[in-house]
Enzyme design. Structure first.
Site, PDB file in Angstrom:
ATOM      1  N   THR A 109       0.624  -1.146  -0.131  1.00  0.00           N
ATOM      2  CA  THR A 109       0.031   0.008  -0.024  1.00  0.00           C
ATOM      3  C   THR A 109       0.826   1.224   0.049  1.00  0.00           C
ATOM      4  O   THR A 109       0.434   2.334  -0.089  1.00  0.00           O
ATOM      5  CB  THR A 109      -0.961   0.140   1.237  1.00  0.00           C
ATOM      6  OG1 THR A 109      -0.034   0.101   2.269  1.00  0.00           O
ATOM      7  CG2 THR A 109      -1.465  -1.186   1.365  1.00  0.00           C
ATOM      8  N   ASP A 201      17.786   3.562  -1.743  1.00  0.00           N
ATOM      9  CA  ASP A 201      17.375   3.577  -0.316  1.00  0.00           C
ATOM     10  C   ASP A 201      18.302   4.021   0.760  1.00  0.00           C
ATOM     11  O   ASP A 201      19.438   3.450   0.740  1.00  0.00           O
ATOM     12  CB  ASP A 201      17.123   1.960  -0.192  1.00  0.00           C
ATOM     13  CG  ASP A 201      16.377   1.679   1.274  1.00  0.00           C
ATOM     14  OD1 ASP A 201      15.217   0.990   1.055  1.00  0.00           O
ATOM     15  OD2 ASP A 201      16.854   2.116   2.307  1.00  0.00           O
ATOM     16  N   ASP A 204      19.595   1.763   3.361  1.00  0.00           N
ATOM     17  CA  ASP A 204      20.664   0.806   2.965  1.00  0.00           C
ATOM     18  C   ASP A 204      21.760   1.270   2.478  1.00  0.00           C
ATOM     19  O   ASP A 204      22.937   0.907   2.879  1.00  0.00           O
ATOM     20  CB  ASP A 204      19.830   0.111   1.515  1.00  0.00           C
ATOM     21  CG  ASP A 204      19.067  -0.889   1.720  1.00  0.00           C
ATOM     22  OD1 ASP A 204      18.894  -1.364   2.912  1.00  0.00           O
ATOM     23  OD2 ASP A 204      18.309  -1.531   0.644  1.00  0.00           O
TER      24      ASP A 204
HETATM   25  N1  URA Z   1      12.849   5.814   0.573  1.00  0.00           N
HETATM   26  C1  URA Z   1      14.296   5.943   0.133  1.00  0.00           C
HETATM   27  O1  URA Z   1      15.305   5.467   0.988  1.00  0.00           O
HETATM   28  N2  URA Z   1      14.455   6.129  -1.111  1.00  0.00           N
HETATM   29  C2  URA Z   1      13.570   6.593  -1.936  1.00  0.00           C
HETATM   30  O2  URA Z   1      13.898   6.844  -3.091  1.00  0.00           O
HETATM   31  C3  URA Z   1      12.281   6.629  -1.356  1.00  0.00           C
HETATM   32  C4  URA Z   1      12.003   6.223  -0.121  1.00  0.00           C
END
Ligand code: URA
Length: 210
Positions: A109, A201, A204
């Protein structure tokens, strides 16, 4: 739509954000550069803190000088990527109070679900600066700010590294009273809710968990 987004226009920030975007940037470098950028973001986000005066003695004479007024400000990190912004901000304001909100993004979602909430007392008297590197759909930021308002926060700012137009609009619609400060405004979201061109991300990239 109320325009609540400000993008910092500064060559050092632009340069450092480019380094953060590059997939060649290692985890260690990413963390170090993010810390530097967040210090610069905190500098801007705190420019309207109120001052009073205190009387002190320099080695040469007595005088009245500016000092921060009122209750300590509060940073609230949206876990876990928010912590990457928090460290640099605490370098600049070491005595700030710190709160944490744990939200995970439901991958189907894209909605935010709360799993942790811990904030300092006297929230209504503090400037609350909510930090999360990526303002993508805006779901987490909106949920976090709604929760903080429920806990009594009255003066809130949101600080991120990269904002997507979709997230900035959703935030301005949901919380028109909350200024957003970003280091960059990117083009759009992809179908998975990632920011393009973005930097991937953020969690990450900060923690090396890709
Ligand atoms: N969260 C992230 O870490 N990167 C994105 O591009 C979008 C949400």
């Amino acid at each position: 739509m109320t325009q609540t987004l400000s993008v910092i226009d500064h060559p050092l920030i632009k340069h450092k954000v480019t380094l953060l975007r590059s997939k060649e940037t290692s985890t260690g470098e990413f963390r170090r550069i993010l810390r530097e950028v967040s210090l610069l973001l905190a500098y801007d986000a705190t420019r309207d803190l109120e001052l009073s005066e205190t009387e002190i003695e320099t080695p040469l004479e007595r005088g009245r000088f500016p000092i921060l007024e009122g209750k300590k400000l509060c940073f609230v990190s949206i876990l876990r990527a928010g912590n990457g912004l928090l460290d640099g901000m605490l370098d600049l304001v070491p005595s700030a109070r710190v709160g944490f909100i744990g939200l995970y993004r439901d991958h189907k979602t894209l909605e935010a679900v709360e799993y942790y909430f811990k904030v300092p007392e006297l929230l209504p008297e503090r400037l609350v600066i909510v930090v999360d590197p990526m303002l993508a759909t805006g779901h987490s930021a909106i949920a976090a700010i709604t929760r903080l308002k429920k806990a009594g926060a009255k003066r809130i700012k949101f600080v991120c590294l990269v904002a997507a137009p979709e997230g900035a609009k959703a935030m301005a619609d949901a919380h028109p009273d909350v200024p957003i400060l970003a280091a960059a405004l990117d083009r759009q979201l992809n179908e998975k809710g990632y920011i393009l061109p973005g930097l991937g991300d953020a969690g990450d990239r900060i923690y090396g968990t890709a």
